[in-house]
Design an enzyme around this catalytic site. Structure first.
Site, PDB file in Angstrom:
ATOM      1  CG  HIS A  18       8.640   3.986   3.417  1.00  0.00           C
ATOM      2  ND1 HIS A  18       8.690   4.237   4.769  1.00  0.00           N
ATOM      3  CD2 HIS A  18       8.014   2.782   3.273  1.00  0.00           C
ATOM      4  CE1 HIS A  18       8.131   3.229   5.424  1.00  0.00           C
ATOM      5  NE2 HIS A  18       7.706   2.342   4.539  1.00  0.00           N
ATOM      6  CB  SER A  78       8.974  -1.886   2.672  1.00  0.00           C
ATOM      7  OG  SER A  78       9.177  -0.954   3.709  1.00  0.00           O
TER       8      SER A  78
END
Length: 442
Positions: A378, A302
């Site tokens: 997340h 990410s």
């Protein structure tokens, strides 16, 4: 039928850039009357469809100023009637504890119901009506920044969209190189994390060692709402350029034990505030486990998109972690070409990123959400911060956002619920021991 001609004109208007005029005083009065008819629900289904098509045609033909007038008219003049609400509330208060309480409660709810939503829902009757409303809210969100009187309409639309786009109504599809070309073009257009630079680039992301999944709504079958790109590997990936290399050999997916989610893109600005990304990941993990039983590790590669932004407000942190470079120098990325400087910056940049992910908040208090939007997503889905990756994204965007740093979030299936409960309950961030060590103040 006359209505068919309106529908065809409406189809032709759903083209970016075709905005023609503002509302004149006469046009505003005519629009007010049309909206009043729409709110009153006069006539049958055919009349409602014709009215909605005319209103949509009017809206799509307006410039920005006209569209803002259109929406403001709905927001300010088609809410509940205060006198009716007051009377219904008085009747309800008087009926509490009597057999007529529930009837009075229903009357109060009816009095508080806004005509705004009655108008908006009638657009469902036209071709691409749901997409029209989603795009209309995207306009509304732009105007909202400078015109807070539109907030009431925005809240009502967001509430309605949360019902219409409930995950139970959405369909998960795996997209492949054999998917319709128009849909593949949408992926190129909507990719928000790592730009798809060519058809070869897209083909690489759809190869045998990759998977791409998207959520669709039955009323928007040609529009992915959100999609995730997955790489099947045998290791925790730590460099996005390697992952996106179109010349790299295709990995034998039969040997894969790790799924890397390397890009998640929401496509519809008008659906801001409608959350289905967490359900997407859970469904994708289930699908992958069914197709590849050997998979036992699920993680992301990410970006850290708001690191540089946070540092602009907290420049003292650079000195605290031992970095002599300015924010502008770090963001330019030229330093990475000097191997010695890159070696010297490795540890302090990792400490900087770890401290940011572990401590930077939007607001005060332990329960304030993380500053970083990807981290919020997340961690809010039960992942943990697993590993930082130095010089993992050396594209200009990667340096500008986070000085080339990326992060792996790990989805340990047995720990997801516990991580989620701790995060939502007390703001505790799940992280690996290596991240915890890096985040400690010196």
């Amino acid at each position: 039928m006359a209505n068919d001609g309106i529908v065809e004109r409406l189809r032709s208007l759903i083209v970016p850039g075709q905005r023609r005029s503002s509302l004149t005083a006469k046009g505003l009065e005519r629009l007010r009357a049309q909206l009043g008819e729409c709110a009153a629900g006069q006539g049958g289904e055919v009349s409602a469809r014709t009215r909605a098509a005319k209103l949509a045609e009017t809206y799509l033909g307006l410039d920005d100023a006209g569209r803002q007038q259109f929406l403001k008219l709905i927001a300010l003049e088609f809410g509940p009637t205060p006198e009716k609400v007051a009377a219904a509330h008085t009747a309800y208060q008087a009926a509490v504890g009597t057999p007529g309480q529930w009837k009075a409660e229903a009357a109060l709810r009816a009095a508080m119901r806004s005509s705004r939503i009655r108008i908006m829902t009638q657009f469902n009757a036209i071709p691409q009506g749901v997409k029209f409303l989603v795009d209309l809210r995207a306009d509304l969100l732009r105007y909202l920044h400078d015109d807070r009187e539109l907030a009431v309409l925005d809240r009502e639309l967001e509430s309605r969209f949360n019902a219409w786009f409930d995950v139970g109504f959405l369909e998960l599809q795996r997209l492949t190189w054999n998917s319709p070309a128009a849909l593949l073009e949408k992926l190129i257009e909507y990719e928000a994390v790592h730009e798809i630079k060519s058809w070869d680039d897209l083909k690489n992301r759809l190869d045998a060692d990759r998977r791409l999944y998207a959520f669709f709504h039955p009323r928007m079958p040609a529009e992915p709402l959100i999609f995730v790109e997955v790489a099947l590997t045998d290791h925790l990936a730590g460099n996005v350029q390697e992952l996106l290399d179109v010349h790299a050999p295709v990995f034998d997916n039969r040997k894969a034990d790790t799924a890397i989610f390397y890009s998640i893109s929401s496509t519809q600005i008008g659906l801001r505030g409608v959350s289905f990304g967490n359900f997407l990941l859970k469904r994708v993990i289930d699908d992958l486990k069914r197709d590849f039983p050997k998979l036992d590790k699920f993680a992301t590669l990410s970006p850290i998109p708001a690191l540089a932004s946070w540092l602009r407000h907290n420049p003292q942190v650079l000195g605290e972690v031992g970095i002599d470079f300015s924010l502008e120098q770090l963001a330019a990325g030229a330093w990475a070409e000097d191997k010695e400087i890159a070696r010297q910056l490795r540890d302090p940049l990792q400490r900087l990123a770890a401290r940011y992910l572990a401590t930077a908040k939007r607001g005060d208090g332990d329960n304030a959400p993380p500053y970083d939007p990807v981290s919020r997503f997340h961690l809010g889905n039960g992942a943990r911060i697993e590993r930082l990756n130095y010089l993992a994204d050396t594209a200009p965007k990667g340096f500008a956002q986070s000085f080339g740093m990326m992060v792996n979030y790990r989805y340990e299936l047995d720990d997801i619920e516990g991580n989620l409960e701790a995060f939502t309950g007390s703001g505790r961030i799940a992280m690996s021991s290596s991240i915890r060590r890096l985040a400690r103040p010196d």
